[in-house]
Design a protein around this motif. Structure first.
Motif, short mmCIF file in Angstrom:
data_model
loop_
_atom_site.label_atom_id
_atom_site.label_comp_id
_atom_site.label_asym_id
_atom_site.label_seq_id
_atom_site.Cartn_x
_atom_site.Cartn_y
_atom_site.Cartn_z
N ARG A 159 0.81 -1.22 0.00
CA ARG A 159 0.00 0.00 0.00
C ARG A 159 0.85 1.28 0.00
O ARG A 159 0.54 2.22 -0.76
N PRO A 160 1.93 1.38 0.80
CA PRO A 160 2.72 2.62 0.79
C PRO A 160 3.27 2.98 -0.59
O PRO A 160 3.31 4.16 -0.95
N LEU A 161 3.67 1.98 -1.37
CA LEU A 161 4.17 2.25 -2.71
C LEU A 161 3.08 2.85 -3.60
O LEU A 161 3.31 3.81 -4.35
N VAL A 162 1.89 2.27 -3.52
CA VAL A 162 0.78 2.74 -4.36
C VAL A 162 0.32 4.12 -3.92
O VAL A 162 0.08 5.02 -4.75
N GLU A 163 0.20 4.33 -2.61
CA GLU A 163 -0.30 5.61 -2.13
C GLU A 163 0.69 6.74 -2.38
O GLU A 163 0.29 7.90 -2.56
N THR A 164 1.97 6.43 -2.43
CA THR A 164 2.96 7.46 -2.77
C THR A 164 2.74 7.97 -4.18
O THR A 164 2.82 9.18 -4.45
N VAL A 165 2.45 7.06 -5.11
CA VAL A 165 2.16 7.47 -6.48
C VAL A 165 0.89 8.31 -6.52
O VAL A 165 0.87 9.37 -7.15
N CYS A 166 -0.15 7.84 -5.84
CA CYS A 166 -1.42 8.57 -5.85
C CYS A 166 -1.26 9.98 -5.27
O CYS A 166 -1.92 10.93 -5.71
N GLY A 167 -0.38 10.12 -4.29
CA GLY A 167 -0.17 11.43 -3.67
C GLY A 167 0.53 12.42 -4.56
O GLY A 167 0.51 13.64 -4.30
N LYS A 168 1.17 11.93 -5.63
CA LYS A 168 1.94 12.82 -6.51
C LYS A 168 1.20 13.22 -7.78
O LYS A 168 1.72 14.00 -8.59
N ILE A 169 0.01 12.69 -8.00
CA ILE A 169 -0.66 12.93 -9.29
C ILE A 169 -1.93 13.76 -9.16
O ILE A 169 -2.72 13.82 -10.09
N GLY A 170 -2.11 14.40 -8.01
CA GLY A 170 -3.34 15.17 -7.77
C GLY A 170 -3.61 16.23 -8.81
O GLY A 170 -4.77 16.49 -9.16
N SER A 171 -2.57 16.87 -9.34
CA SER A 171 -2.75 17.97 -10.30
C SER A 171 -2.89 17.50 -11.74
O SER A 171 -3.13 18.32 -12.63
N LYS A 172 -2.74 16.20 -12.00
CA LYS A 172 -2.82 15.70 -13.35
C LYS A 172 -4.28 15.62 -13.82
O LYS A 172 -5.20 15.48 -13.01
N SER A 173 -4.49 15.70 -15.12
CA SER A 173 -5.85 15.62 -15.66
C SER A 173 -6.37 14.19 -15.49
O SER A 173 -5.60 13.23 -15.51
N PRO A 174 -7.70 14.02 -15.35
CA PRO A 174 -8.27 12.71 -15.03
C PRO A 174 -7.91 11.60 -16.00
O PRO A 174 -7.72 10.46 -15.60
N ARG A 175 -7.81 11.90 -17.31
CA ARG A 175 -7.58 10.85 -18.29
C ARG A 175 -6.13 10.73 -18.72
O ARG A 175 -5.80 9.97 -19.63
N SER A 176 -5.24 11.46 -18.06
CA SER A 176 -3.84 11.43 -18.47
C SER A 176 -3.20 10.08 -18.14
O SER A 176 -3.49 9.47 -17.12
N LEU A 177 -2.32 9.62 -19.05
CA LEU A 177 -1.59 8.38 -18.84
C LEU A 177 -0.35 8.65 -18.01
O LEU A 177 0.44 9.54 -18.33
#
Length: 532
Positions: A159-177
Motif C-alpha cells: 500500500r505505501p508504494l501505491v499511495e505514494t504514487v497517488c499522492g503525486k498525481i493530484g494535479s494531473k488531468s483525469p484521463r492522463s496516462l
C-alpha cells in the motif's frame, strides 16, 4: 512433473472431523478415509460423523430425485481469464542455466485483473522469504479469505508504494496516462495507468465496507450456493471424478484453497483484491481455481495419504510452480510492464511506451482476426530480427460457432454413438433431464470432429487472406504450444484411454480449445489502402 511431498505435512495430522464440538476433534488423524482418500480421522466415530452423501456411488442430482426439468436446459455458460498463470509458468520453466535478460509486457482491458496482477507481482518483489511470497500469492489469487499476516503484507509494504504514487498525481488531468517504475535490484515493475485508475488502485488493497468475515461469507455463498443455481452445480458433479464433487462443494462454501482436512480458522480477513466496492460477490458462481490449470498435471502431485484431495493437490502444485517462479525472478534481470488498454488500440500506446517489437505475442479470444492481426502484426519481430518470433492466438469458441444447423444434427448422432463407448447407459431415461443423458451431452465436445469444424471456421474468417494482407503465416509445426492441447489423444481401447477420458471430462476444458501460431514472413507488411 516430479512427485512432490508438501513441506510441513505430518503423518499425525489433526483429525478432519470439524463437527466435534466448538474446536472440532483435536485428536491425531492417523487413519486415511478409505472411502474418499481426502482426509484422515482419529477413528470410525469421527469418520461417520463427517460423512457426506456426495461420496455415495448412488448419488443422484436433485432434479432427477424430484422428477423435474433441470434449470439449465436450454443454456450454457462460458468464462475466460486474464491472470498471471501463463507468465508464471513460462518464467518458472526457463532452464536453470538461462542467464539472459527478460522483458514481459502484460495488457488487459479489465482493470480489476490488472490491479490484482500488479498487487501479486509487488508481493513477489517485496517478500524477503520464499514461503511468505508463495503462500501470500496463492491465497491472494484464489482464496476468498486471507490470514492477518497476508493483510499485514499488503498494508505495510504494498500500500505505501501505491499511495505514494497517488499522492503525486493530484494535479494531473483525469484521463492522463501516467507511468511508474519500481526497481528491486535487477528486477523492475513498470505500471502505466490513467490517473483515475491509479486513484482506484488503493481500493483493491483495503477491506470493503469494513465487512466482517461472516458478512463477506454471507455475500459470497449467496452467489456460489444460490438455490436457483443448484441444478447447474449438480450437472457439473455428474462429470467429476469420485470425491471431487465433495472437494468442489467445500470450496464453494468456504472459499479457501487449502488441503481438505486443514483448519481454515486463521483465514479470517476478506480478500480485498477480490471483494469489490459493490455489495455482491464479483465472480461467477461457477468460477473455480481449476479453470486455468491442466487437471492431468495436478493429479500427479503427491500430498500424503489423502490421495483424492484434488484442491490440496492444486495447492501444492501452485506451491511448486510459484516457488520456481520466485527463484527465477530473484536471479534474473527481468522487467515487467503492466498496461490497461483494449487490444485494438494497444499498438498506439506500445509504440511510445515499450520496445517496438516482441519475440512472442500471445492473444486470446480473437473475435475479428483481420482487425486484430492488422493492428498487432507490427509488434512482432520480423524474420530477419528473430526467426523464432511467434504470435500465439487462442480460439476458444470457434468450433462451437461452426457446430449448428443440419450438420449439427448429423454431428450429434455421430458423437452420441461414439460416447456410448465411454459412458455406458444407466437406467431407461433418454430425456433432456436424465442424468446419464445430461452427462453425455456435456461430454460431446471431447469426441467432436474439431478439425472439420475449425477448417470451416478458417475458411469463413479468411485465414489465408490474413496471411497475404498482414505479412503473417500460420506456423507448421507449432513450436510453443500444440494446436489442440486439451483434446483426447488416445483412441478408445488404447492403453490408458479410460483414465484419459475421465480426467478430461472431469476438467474445465472441452477439447475444443484451438491455438494457432503465426510468424512474420516479411519485415514490413504492405497493407491495402482500404485497410490501412
Amino acid at each position: 512433473m516430479a512427485t512432490i511431498t508438501p513441506p510441513g505435512w505430518s503423518r499425525t495430522s489433526i483429525c478432519a472431523n470439524r463437527y466435534a464440538g466448538q474446536q472440532g476433534c483435536q485428536m491425531g488423524g492417523r487413519f486415511a478415509c478409505k472411502a474418499c482418500l481426502l482426509v484422515a480421522y482419529c477413528g470410525p466415530v469421527c469418520q461417520k460423523a463427517h460423512w457426506s452423501p456426495l461420496l455415495k456411488s448412488t448419488w443422484q442430482p436433485g432434479w432427477a430425485l424430484e422428477r423435474r426439468t433441470p434449470a439449465f436446459v436450454g443454456g450454457l455458460l462460458f468464462g475466460a481469464s486474464g491472470d498471471l498463470r501463463n507468465v508464471v509458468r513460462t518464467i518458472a520453466m526457463l532452464p536453470e542455466d538461462f542467464r539472459g535478460k527478460v522483458s514481459v509486457t502484460l495488457n488487459d482491458r479489465d482493470f480489476g485483473i490488472v490491479a490484482r496482477n500488479i498487487i501479486m507481482l509487488l508481493v513477489i518483489f517485496l517478500s524477503q522469504e520464499l514461503d511468505e511470497a508463495v503462500e501470500s500469492v496463492i491465497h491472494l489469487w484464489y482464496s476468498a479469505f486471507i490470514k492477518d499476516l497476508h493483510m499485514d503484507l499488503l498494508d505495510n509494504r504494498v500500500r505505501p508504494l501505491v499511495e505514494t504514487v497517488c499522492g503525486k498525481i493530484g494535479s494531473k488531468s483525469p484521463r492522463s496516462l501516467l507511468g511508474k517504475t519500481w526497481v528491486f535490484g535487477s528486477r523492475s515493475l513498470r505500471v502505466v495507468l490513467r490517473k483515475e485508475e491509479w486513484l482506484l488502485l488503493p481500493s483493491h488493497l483495503q477491506l470493503p465496507h469494513n465487512w466482517s468475515k461472516s458478512r463477506a461469507q454471507e455475500v459470497r455463498t449467496a452467489c456460489t450456493m444460490a438455490e436457483e443455481r443448484r441444478d447447474y452445480r449438480e450437472r457439473r458433479m455428474l462429470s467429476q471424478l469420485p470425491s471431487h464433487p465433495l472437494c468442489a462443494d467445500k470450496f464453494r462454501r468456504d472459499g479457501i484453497l487449502l488441503l481438505f482436512g486443514f483448519s481454515i480458522e486463521d483465514f479470517s480477513t476478506p480478500n480485498p483484491t477480490i471483494f469489490g466496492k459493490t455489495e455482491d460477490w464479483p465472480m461467477n458462481d461457477s468460477a473455480d481455481p481449476f479453470d486455468g490449470w491442466d487437471l492431468r498435471e495436478v493429479l500427479q502431485i503427491h500430498c500424503g495419504p489423502a490421495s483424492n484431495d484434488i484442491y490440496g493437490k492444486l495447492h501444492w502444485f501452485l506451491t511448486h510452480l510459484l516457488s520456481r517462479f520466485y527463484h527465477r525472478v530473484s536471479n534474473l534481470e527481468i522487467q515487467f510492464e503492466l498496461l490497461n488498454f483494449d487490444a485494438e488500440i494497444l499498438p498506439d500506446h506500445l509504440n511510445s511506451l515499450t520496445p517496438s517489437r516482441f519475440p512472442m505475442f500471445p492473444m486470446a479470444d480473437i473475435l475479428d482476426l483481420q482487425k486484430h492481426c492488422g493492428s498487432l502484426d507490427v509488434l512482432l519481430d520480423g524474420p530477419h530480427d528473430n526467426p523464432h518470433a511467434t504470435l500465439v492466438t487462442l480460439f476458444m469458441n470457434a468450433v462451437d460457432e461452426m457446430a449448428d444447423g443440419k450438420e449439427e444434427e448429423i454431428s450429434l448422432k455421430a458423437e452420441m454413438m461414439q460416447l456410448m463407448k465411454y459412458l455406458s447407459p444407466k437406467g431407461l431415461g433418454f430425456s433432456q433431464g436424465d442424468p446419464w443423458m445430461v452427462n453425455m451431452l456435456a461430454a460431446r465436445p471431447l469426441v467432436r470432429d474439431v478439425e472439420t469444424f475449425f477448417d470451416r471456421y478458417m475458411e469463413i474468417h479468411r485465414f489465408k487472406e490474413a496471411e497475404k494482407l498482414f505479412g503473417l503465416k500460420m506456423k507448421e509445426p507449432h513450436t510453443i504450444i500444440e494446436p489442440w492441447p486439451t483434446r483426447l489423444k488416445l483412441r478408445h481401447g488404447e492403453r490408458g484411454w479410460e483414465d484419459e477420458f475421465k480426467i478430461r471430462h472431469s476438467s474445465a476444458h472441452f477439447g475444443c480449445e484451438r491455438y494457432v501460431e503465426w510468424k512474420r514472413i516479411d519485415s514490413i507488411p504492405q497493407l491495402p489502402q482500404e485497410l490501412a
